[in-house]
Design an enzyme around this catalytic site. Structure first.
Site, PDB file in Angstrom:
ATOM      1  N   GLU A 291     -17.799   5.030  -4.774  1.00 30.29           N
ATOM      2  CA  GLU A 291     -16.970   4.499  -5.850  1.00 30.29           C
ATOM      3  C   GLU A 291     -15.638   3.944  -5.332  1.00 30.29           C
ATOM      4  O   GLU A 291     -14.570   4.471  -5.632  1.00 30.29           O
ATOM      5  CB  GLU A 291     -16.701   5.589  -6.891  1.00 30.29           C
ATOM      6  CG  GLU A 291     -17.951   6.143  -7.538  1.00 30.29           C
ATOM      7  CD  GLU A 291     -17.706   7.428  -8.300  1.00 30.29           C
ATOM      8  OE1 GLU A 291     -18.564   7.803  -9.107  1.00 30.29           O
ATOM      9  OE2 GLU A 291     -16.654   8.076  -8.075  1.00 30.29           O
ATOM     10  N   PRO A 292     -15.673   2.877  -4.542  1.00 31.45           N
ATOM     11  CA  PRO A 292     -14.418   2.290  -4.059  1.00 31.45           C
ATOM     12  C   PRO A 292     -13.678   1.570  -5.176  1.00 31.45           C
ATOM     13  O   PRO A 292     -14.285   0.861  -5.988  1.00 31.45           O
ATOM     14  CB  PRO A 292     -14.884   1.304  -2.986  1.00 31.45           C
ATOM     15  CG  PRO A 292     -16.257   0.909  -3.426  1.00 31.45           C
ATOM     16  CD  PRO A 292     -16.845   2.122  -4.071  1.00 31.45           C
ATOM     17  N   ARG A 294      -9.461   1.244  -5.071  1.00 32.12           N
ATOM     18  CA  ARG A 294      -8.293   0.797  -4.305  1.00 32.12           C
ATOM     19  C   ARG A 294      -8.696  -0.031  -3.090  1.00 32.12           C
ATOM     20  O   ARG A 294      -8.085  -1.065  -2.793  1.00 32.12           O
ATOM     21  CB  ARG A 294      -7.495   2.026  -3.851  1.00 32.12           C
ATOM     22  CG  ARG A 294      -6.223   1.707  -3.097  1.00 32.12           C
ATOM     23  CD  ARG A 294      -5.747   2.913  -2.278  1.00 32.12           C
ATOM     24  NE  ARG A 294      -5.756   4.145  -3.046  1.00 32.12           N
ATOM     25  CZ  ARG A 294      -4.698   4.665  -3.648  1.00 32.12           C
ATOM     26  NH1 ARG A 294      -3.535   4.061  -3.573  1.00 32.12           N
ATOM     27  NH2 ARG A 294      -4.792   5.815  -4.314  1.00 32.12           N
ATOM     28  N   ARG A 331       4.168   3.609  -8.960  1.00 32.28           N
ATOM     29  CA  ARG A 331       3.751   4.481  -7.860  1.00 32.28           C
ATOM     30  C   ARG A 331       4.897   4.945  -6.957  1.00 32.28           C
ATOM     31  O   ARG A 331       4.929   6.120  -6.572  1.00 32.28           O
ATOM     32  CB  ARG A 331       2.652   3.810  -7.026  1.00 32.28           C
ATOM     33  CG  ARG A 331       1.353   3.592  -7.791  1.00 32.28           C
ATOM     34  CD  ARG A 331       0.256   3.009  -6.906  1.00 32.28           C
ATOM     35  NE  ARG A 331      -0.177   3.942  -5.887  1.00 32.28           N
ATOM     36  CZ  ARG A 331       0.078   3.833  -4.603  1.00 32.28           C
ATOM     37  NH1 ARG A 331       0.776   2.802  -4.134  1.00 32.28           N
ATOM     38  NH2 ARG A 331      -0.354   4.742  -3.755  1.00 32.28           N
ATOM     39  N   TYR A 335       5.071   9.037  -6.913  1.00 29.52           N
ATOM     40  CA  TYR A 335       4.802   9.896  -5.760  1.00 29.52           C
ATOM     41  C   TYR A 335       5.186   9.244  -4.434  1.00 29.52           C
ATOM     42  O   TYR A 335       4.463   9.336  -3.437  1.00 29.52           O
ATOM     43  CB  TYR A 335       3.348  10.375  -5.714  1.00 29.52           C
ATOM     44  CG  TYR A 335       2.282   9.402  -6.115  1.00 29.52           C
ATOM     45  CD1 TYR A 335       1.885   8.378  -5.274  1.00 29.52           C
ATOM     46  CD2 TYR A 335       1.636   9.545  -7.325  1.00 29.52           C
ATOM     47  CE1 TYR A 335       0.881   7.509  -5.629  1.00 29.52           C
ATOM     48  CE2 TYR A 335       0.615   8.680  -7.701  1.00 29.52           C
ATOM     49  CZ  TYR A 335       0.242   7.660  -6.846  1.00 29.52           C
ATOM     50  OH  TYR A 335      -0.773   6.797  -7.211  1.00 29.52           O
ATOM     51  N   CYS A 362      16.149   1.216 -16.699  1.00 29.24           N
ATOM     52  CA  CYS A 362      17.330   2.073 -16.825  1.00 29.24           C
ATOM     53  C   CYS A 362      17.045   3.472 -16.284  1.00 29.24           C
ATOM     54  O   CYS A 362      17.076   4.469 -17.014  1.00 29.24           O
ATOM     55  CB  CYS A 362      17.764   2.136 -18.286  1.00 29.24           C
ATOM     56  SG  CYS A 362      19.437   2.762 -18.499  1.00 29.24           S
ATOM     57  N   GLU A 363      16.754   3.522 -15.012  1.00 25.65           N
ATOM     58  CA  GLU A 363      16.485   4.768 -14.299  1.00 25.65           C
ATOM     59  C   GLU A 363      16.956   4.626 -12.865  1.00 25.65           C
ATOM     60  O   GLU A 363      16.638   3.628 -12.206  1.00 25.65           O
ATOM     61  CB  GLU A 363      14.980   5.079 -14.287  1.00 25.65           C
ATOM     62  CG  GLU A 363      14.357   5.368 -15.631  1.00 25.65           C
ATOM     63  CD  GLU A 363      14.721   6.731 -16.179  1.00 25.65           C
ATOM     64  OE1 GLU A 363      15.176   7.595 -15.396  1.00 25.65           O
ATOM     65  OE2 GLU A 363      14.564   6.931 -17.399  1.00 25.65           O
ATOM     66  N   TYR A 391      -3.514   0.065  -9.105  1.00 28.42           N
ATOM     67  CA  TYR A 391      -2.613   0.968  -9.832  1.00 28.42           C
ATOM     68  C   TYR A 391      -1.235   0.377 -10.096  1.00 28.42           C
ATOM     69  O   TYR A 391      -0.279   1.107 -10.347  1.00 28.42           O
ATOM     70  CB  TYR A 391      -2.487   2.313  -9.103  1.00 28.42           C
ATOM     71  CG  TYR A 391      -3.826   2.938  -8.837  1.00 28.42           C
ATOM     72  CD1 TYR A 391      -4.588   3.460  -9.875  1.00 28.42           C
ATOM     73  CD2 TYR A 391      -4.372   2.960  -7.549  1.00 28.42           C
ATOM     74  CE1 TYR A 391      -5.836   3.993  -9.646  1.00 28.42           C
ATOM     75  CE2 TYR A 391      -5.627   3.501  -7.305  1.00 28.42           C
ATOM     76  CZ  TYR A 391      -6.349   4.016  -8.365  1.00 28.42           C
ATOM     77  OH  TYR A 391      -7.600   4.543  -8.134  1.00 28.42           O
TER      78      TYR A 391
END
Length: 433
Positions: A291-292, A294, A331, A335, A362-363, A391
């Site tokens: 199941e590729p 990415r 992303r 992480y 605004c972060e 993603y």
């Protein structure tokens, strides 16, 4: 020299081109931020998996993991390349069917499929449902009895293999929300329950050890454990699988520091590992599915941003703001994912400076690239962030009520809009006064 993928190169005007299309022209036509997908590169990666299996004489199925990126145009492309797809929600399933995917080539994953989603999948004659827990066994069985139907299924087990990846994308270990645990005996209990249900046609077992994995060692460990488990079930219950699904998670290159195996190397390692274990255990060689997601789509995607404001704090930091950010690529904030990039509209020979690429949200954590060496930049320069195909758009959001970007597919000098840019009207379409 920037890290380039697929058909990407610079033309005589020193503009980045992808699929024979000038990204400066694309930015003028569709605006920024803009996701640009290299269709030829997608085809090459997809064919690489299939051709390797076929060259080894192994019955197989290559199933694209929709969660990496999906839209109608993507499913049309998958159907052209004769790939299957997996879906993890009713929305992905609906899009896949509307995009022309053959239901028989769709498999349905997920750790908490709802009654409505499972009913929809059964009504659409989805080829395979991957059962994830005991609740789902009972729920699916009830639905099938009500509809007077049978359903091909596999069940997901966690073999207790830790892969070398971030804990947020680690899935094959014992302590996981996914699948039936082997060590506690849950997987064996699930097997008995599924085999006893005449509405469930058990075709095989599935495992997935994680994502962004750079070596074959984790997969070989998983193969060894899976075959030992399957062999025990053969001895105890007289059951052998028709299909062994080893999932995906094959690593890709985001920066020059990354050194993943080629997709073909993963396939060869898995096939040879399964063959070796089957011969050792005298177990019938099964059909192999992978199941590729990415590894097919990531490097094919490039995000084009426009440079905006800059802030220089002497002896501290040089901030460069772009017109996107964590709304189109969460992303890095989620992480600490690391990316590379470069100017798309010109090649500069000026001395580089260390910069931090930040978004407009605004972060304080809205950082796309923490540190990167870049030449001096001007407002309206175009910045290309590479390997954003997986993603990025699929996790895009409307935080701060910003608009989701457009997505364009390019191939052989032709550009095709795959997803239009959102409008302000789209933002309030679901609001109620």
């Amino acid at each position: 020299m920037p890290l380039l993928f697929g058909t990407a190169k610079f033309n005589e005007q020193e503009h980045l081109t992808i699929g024979g299309c000038d990204t400066v022209v694309l930015a003028e036509k569709y605006g920024t931020p803009l996701f640009v997908y290299d269709v030829a590169h997608i085809r090459e990666r997809a064919r690489g998996f299939k051709q390797t299996f076929n060259s080894l004489g192994v019955k197989n199925k290559v199933i694209y993991a929709s969660k990496a990126f999906c839209c109608l145009a993507m499913y049309k492309l998958l159907e052209e390349e004769e790939l299957g797809c997996d879906v993890v929600s009713g929305g992905e399933l609906y899009t896949a069917i509307k995009g022309g995917m053959s239901p028989e080539n769709i498999e349905f994953h997920g750790n908490n499929k709802t009654k409505e989603e499972l009913s929809y999948a059964v009504d659409q004659n989805v080829g395979m449902i991957i059962i994830d827990n005991f609740y789902e066994i009972d729920l699916l069985s009830t639905i099938l009895k009500e509809k007077g139907k049978q359903q091909k299924v596999m069940f997901r087990i966690t073999p207790g293999v830790d892969a070398e990846t971030h804990e947020y994308i680690l899935t094959g270990q014992v302590d996981s929300k996914f699948g039936f645990d082997v060590m506690s005996g849950q997987a064996t209990d699930a097997l008995e329950k599924i085999l006893a249900d005449e509405n469930l046609l058990l075709k095989g077992a599935h495992c997935h050890i994680g994502s962004q994995i750079f070596s074959a060692e984790g997969f070989l460990a998983a193969v060894e454990k899976m075959l030992l488990i399957l062999n025990d079930w053969k001895k105890t219950f007289g059951y052998t699988v028709d299909i062994l699904n080893m999932g995906g998670g094959f690593g890709v290159q985001y920066t020059e520091a990354d050194d993943p195996l080629e997709p073909e190397a993963f396939v060869k390692a898995i096939v040879n590992g399964v063959k070796g274990q089957c011969e050792l255990l005298d177990y019938a060689f099964p059909e192999i599915w992978i199941e590729p997601g990415r590894s097919i789509i990531a490097e094919a995607g490039t995000t084009i941003y426009s440079i905006g404001s800059q802030k220089v704090i002497p002896d501290v930091r040089h901030y460069v703001s772009v017109d996107g950010g964590m709304g189109d690529n969460i992303r890095p904030a989620l992480y600490d994912a690391v990316y590379d990039g470069f100017l798309a509209n010109r090649i500069s020979t000026e001395a580089t400076q260390e910069s931090r690429i930040v978004g407009k949200y605004c972060e304080s954590g809205d950082v796309l690239i923490k540190n990167i060496e870049l030449p001096p930049m001007n407002p309206e320069d175009l910045f290309a962030m590479t390997s954003t195909g997986a993603y990025g758009y699929s996790m895009a959001n409307n935080y701060n009520r910003n608009l989701k970007p457009a997505v364009v597919f390019v191939e052989n000098g032709q550009d095709k809009l795959a997803i239009r840019r959102e409008t302000f009207e789209d933002l309030i379409a679901l609001d109620c006064e």
